[in-house]
Design an enzyme around this catalytic site. Structure first.
Site, PDB file in Angstrom:
ATOM      1  N   HIS A 158      39.271  34.937  47.038  1.00 49.08           N
ATOM      2  CA  HIS A 158      40.419  34.392  46.306  1.00 49.08           C
ATOM      3  C   HIS A 158      41.529  33.870  47.193  1.00 49.08           C
ATOM      4  O   HIS A 158      42.288  33.005  46.802  1.00 49.08           O
ATOM      5  CB  HIS A 158      40.912  35.411  45.287  1.00 49.08           C
ATOM      6  CG  HIS A 158      39.939  35.517  44.172  1.00 49.08           C
ATOM      7  ND1 HIS A 158      38.967  36.483  44.137  1.00 49.08           N
ATOM      8  CD2 HIS A 158      39.713  34.707  43.123  1.00 49.08           C
ATOM      9  CE1 HIS A 158      38.206  36.286  43.089  1.00 49.08           C
ATOM     10  NE2 HIS A 158      38.634  35.218  42.460  1.00 49.08           N
ATOM     11  N   GLU A 213      29.028  34.729  34.919  1.00 54.42           N
ATOM     12  CA  GLU A 213      29.192  34.938  36.359  1.00 54.42           C
ATOM     13  C   GLU A 213      28.498  36.205  36.853  1.00 54.42           C
ATOM     14  O   GLU A 213      28.583  36.561  38.012  1.00 54.42           O
ATOM     15  CB  GLU A 213      30.674  34.952  36.739  1.00 54.42           C
ATOM     16  CG  GLU A 213      31.540  35.905  35.942  1.00 54.42           C
ATOM     17  CD  GLU A 213      33.023  35.814  36.325  1.00 54.42           C
ATOM     18  OE1 GLU A 213      33.349  35.216  37.360  1.00 54.42           O
ATOM     19  OE2 GLU A 213      33.841  36.368  35.580  1.00 54.42           O
ATOM     20  N   ASP A 247      31.095  34.165  41.593  1.00 54.73           N
ATOM     21  CA  ASP A 247      30.589  35.525  41.398  1.00 54.73           C
ATOM     22  C   ASP A 247      29.093  35.515  41.108  1.00 54.73           C
ATOM     23  O   ASP A 247      28.382  36.425  41.522  1.00 54.73           O
ATOM     24  CB  ASP A 247      31.348  36.210  40.251  1.00 54.73           C
ATOM     25  CG  ASP A 247      32.690  36.724  40.733  1.00 54.73           C
ATOM     26  OD1 ASP A 247      32.736  37.316  41.818  1.00 54.73           O
ATOM     27  OD2 ASP A 247      33.701  36.496  40.038  1.00 54.73           O
ATOM     28  N   CYS A 303      33.040  26.337  36.492  1.00 57.29           N
ATOM     29  CA  CYS A 303      34.359  26.433  37.119  1.00 57.29           C
ATOM     30  C   CYS A 303      34.336  27.149  38.460  1.00 57.29           C
ATOM     31  O   CYS A 303      35.382  27.404  39.045  1.00 57.29           O
ATOM     32  CB  CYS A 303      35.349  27.108  36.175  1.00 57.29           C
ATOM     33  SG  CYS A 303      34.888  28.792  35.764  1.00 57.29           S
TER      34      CYS A 303
HETATM   35  C1  PEP Z   1      33.769  32.393  39.627  1.00 55.10           C
HETATM   36  O1  PEP Z   1      33.450  33.569  39.808  1.00 55.10           O
HETATM   37  O2  PEP Z   1      33.043  31.422  39.920  1.00 55.10           O
HETATM   38  C2  PEP Z   1      35.078  32.075  39.036  1.00 55.10           C
HETATM   39  C3  PEP Z   1      35.409  30.851  38.716  1.00 55.10           C
HETATM   40  O3  PEP Z   1      35.956  33.109  38.886  1.00 55.10           O
HETATM   41  P1  PEP Z   1      36.816  33.724  40.089  1.00 55.10           P
HETATM   42  O4  PEP Z   1      36.593  32.836  41.296  1.00 55.10           O
HETATM   43  O5  PEP Z   1      38.226  33.740  39.658  1.00 55.10           O
HETATM   44  O6  PEP Z   1      36.234  35.061  40.247  1.00 55.10           O
HETATM   45 MG    MG Z   2      34.624  35.153  38.901  1.00 52.30          MG
END
Ligand code: PEP
Ligand code: MG
Length: 605
Positions: free
Chosen positions: A198, A443, A467, A514
């Site tokens: 993140h 995910e 994920d 996403c």
């Molecule tokens: C993902 O896991 O691809 C996602 C978009 O969520 P995050 O990156 O916030 O875990």
């Molecule tokens: Mg995620």
């Protein structure tokens, strides 16, 4: 003599070139200054310590006042913690022994605090007891609070670093990144972290060049050294020569020229050469990105990570505060949909006020994360849902649930909503007649494999490949040691993406993607070929993906996906994708040349 140029290679996580001055951050323990004092100074030193204890108590009492607005388990845990710390400042061994050390060892009180913590640490360790180990953490925290107070060094983010700084640190958390001021900070370099963690996502969303995973880097670079950071290639150059600076200045200029070209795409449709329309959304980490959504011509926000509302604060945002933020965002989107994800706390995403109650266990990514946390802490979930339902009265809003692995979890959230909506209406809240759609993040491998069942309870899907890749391949997305193994093009991951898109098609529900994969233009053709017609990414990535789309044929992309999905050899998959991309790349290049010659506006750029 000029210091010698040195180069380091790490994980490039956020493209762009930064040139600036190293700001080496000491994010860990403060080193207490140590000096001897005269007997006659003991009383003054003890008085300084008494004042520091009083100030630390005031800080904790202020936190307690804030915590009183919390509810539920978080409030309880946080309350215990503050009580314990206050108690420790009211005459515990820590406080008593500092005065004794000052008087006996004739040292300043910072040194006495550090020694006192050290001694207690030694004694606790000897006991080898897990309960005492947890108390030890409290002792360290209180010791650190006292030191920071004595040294006038409040727990600081990076708000006040000098302009033109490049932060060099062992670790930078997503919360640290959220506080970075782009006007002052050019980029950052850390020892830990991977491309899909993140912190990396935050860096991309802020457009800050960043290189992570350079072990020991904070010891290699002196504060004030001149640095070049190439966040695309993962290169950090210390003391760059004049020739090196010229090379990177030229690259910077070329990147700026490319950005200007891409800007011309903003108002053009994201349509393939054979007329398939793809909806391109942005992922939003911070509300400041609202302007970027319009600037890059996004069709909506495909993922608002709501964690920012919970970061860098000791308390939790209540319904009203969240509602105000969401209402402003919905209004700012001017009719384009805002997809708000419920809190995804846990894993590498930490919110100060929640740490105590989310607990990280041995395996935080497999622990009380995201929807699991929310379903266990109903007040937090209810406040979020209430804010979302109310904000939905002001424009299109979609609710997205993170880390779903069973149908029951979705049903439980729906039940909470069904109970909440009439209560809000009775309270006089203005809600839309039809409640917002509820979508599910795909995910976790279990969700992808059960996508057919989930499609019955979900209004839409959003595939989180960050994920999904991590959990499928058992590779920590934020760990630089295994970053080279992290691979969204692994056939197993692609199979799960395909399962999901097909299940969504059968059920007639929309499916978005996403994860960071969506913003990597190398994968655009493959994703179109796998049937994705909605993609969500950082605003920085969107124009490049759009350019790719406008220069490829969906029919050819389908043929690519078919070939990829029948190939098991990972290197052959890479070659197939590369060959496809080369052809698209040639078209982009040729279109650029044609455009130069004819100066017409009709050619895809
Ligand atoms: C993902 O896991 O691809 C996602 C978009 O969520 P995050 O990156 O916030 O875990
Ligand atoms: Mg995620």
């Amino acid at each position: 003599m000029r210091a010698k140029e040195r180069r380091f290679k790490g994980v490039g996580v956020s493209p762009g070139i930064a040139v600036g001055t190293a700001y080496v951050a000491d994010r860990g323990a403060l080193r207490a200054p140590e000096y001897r004092i005269d007997k006659s100074e003991v009383a003054a030193e003890e008085a300084r310590f008494t004042a520091a204890v009083a100030a630390a108590r005031e800080q904790l009492q202020a936190l307690q006042a804030k915590a009183s607005s919390l509810r539920g388990a978080a409030a309880e845990e946080f309350g215990y913690l503050l009580d314990a710390h206050l108690h420790m400042l009211a005459g515990s061994r820590l406080v008593r022994s500092v005065n004794a050390i000052i008087a006996k060892e004739l040292v300043n009180c910072e040194a006495a605090v550090a020694r006192s913590v050290e001694q207690i640490e030694g004694d606790f360790r000897a006991l080898d007891d897990p309960y005492m180990a947890a108390r030890l953490q409290d002792v360290r925290e209180v010791g650190m609070r006292l030191l920071r107070t004595l040294m006038s060094r409040p727990v600081a983010g990076f708000e006040h670093v000098p302009e033109g700084s490049i932060i060099v640190a062992d670790e930078i958390t997503p919360a640290d990144t959220a506080l970075m001021d782009k006007g002052r900070i050019e980029g950052f370099v850390t020892a830990t972290g991977g491309a899909e963690g993140h912190t990396a996502i935050m860096a991309r969303s802020l457009g800050l060049p960043a290189v992570l995973g350079l072990a020991g880097i904070a010891n290699e670079i002196h504060a004030g050294a001149r640095l070049v950071v190439d966040g695309g290639e993962g290169v950090v150059i210390v003391n760059p020569s004049a020739a090196t600076l010229r090379v990177y200045e030229a690259r910077r200029a070329a990147a700026a020229a490319d950005r200007a070209k891409l800007a011309a795409l903003t108002h053009l449709p994201a349509t393939t050469l054979d007329g398939e329309e793809i909806r391109l959304h942005i992922n939003m980490e911070l509300p400041q990105e609202l302007a970027a959504a319009a600037r890059v011509g996004a069709s909506g926000v495909g993922l608002l990570r709501s964690e920012f509302m919970f970061m860098n604060r000791p308390d939790l945002p209540d319904e009203e505060e969240q509602y105000e933020i969401l209402r402003t965002l919905v209004a700012g989107m001017a009719g384009r949909p805002l997809t708000v994800r419920t809190l995804d706390v846990g894993g590498d995403k930490l919110a100060d006020a929640l740490n105590a109650s989310s607990g990280d266990g041995g395996n935080p990514a497999l622990g009380l994360r995201a929807i699991r946390y929310a379903l266990k802490n109903r007040q937090v979930l209810e406040a979020q849902l209430a804010a979302m339902l109310r904000a939905a009265a002001h424009g299109p809003l979609r609710i997205l649930l993170p880390m779903i692995s069973t149908v029951d979890e979705v049903s439980e959230v729906r039940a909470v909503m069904a109970d909440l909506a009439p209560r809000l209406r009775r309270r006089g809240a203005d809600l839309p007649e039809v409640l917002p759609p509820v979508g599910v993040m795909i995910e976790v491998p279990a969700a992808a494999l059960a996508a057919d069942s989930l499609a019955r309870v979900a209004d839409f899907f959003s595939i989180g490949t960050n994920d999904l890749t991590m959990y499928t391949l058992a590779i920590d997305r934020g760990n630089e040691q295994v970053a080279h193994l992290y691979d969204p093009m692994n056939p197993a991951v692609l199979r799960l993406v395909q399962f999901t898109t097909e299940a969504a098609r059968r059920a007639g529900i929309p499916v978005n993607i996403c994860g960071e994969m969506a913003g990597d233009e190398r994968f655009t053709g493959l994703l179109v070929g796998l049937g994705l017609r909605e993609m969500s990414m950082s605003p920085l990535a969107l124009p490049r993906v759009k350019r790719r789309l406008r220069n490829l044929e969906a029919a050819a992309a389908r043929a690519l996906a078919e070939a990829v999905m029948t190939t098991v050899d990972r290197s052959r998959i890479a070659r197939l994708v590369e060959t496809f991309n080369d052809a698209v790349g040639q078209r982009i290049f040729a279109a650029g040349q044609d455009k130069r010659r004819s100066r017409t506006q009709h050619i895809h750029i």
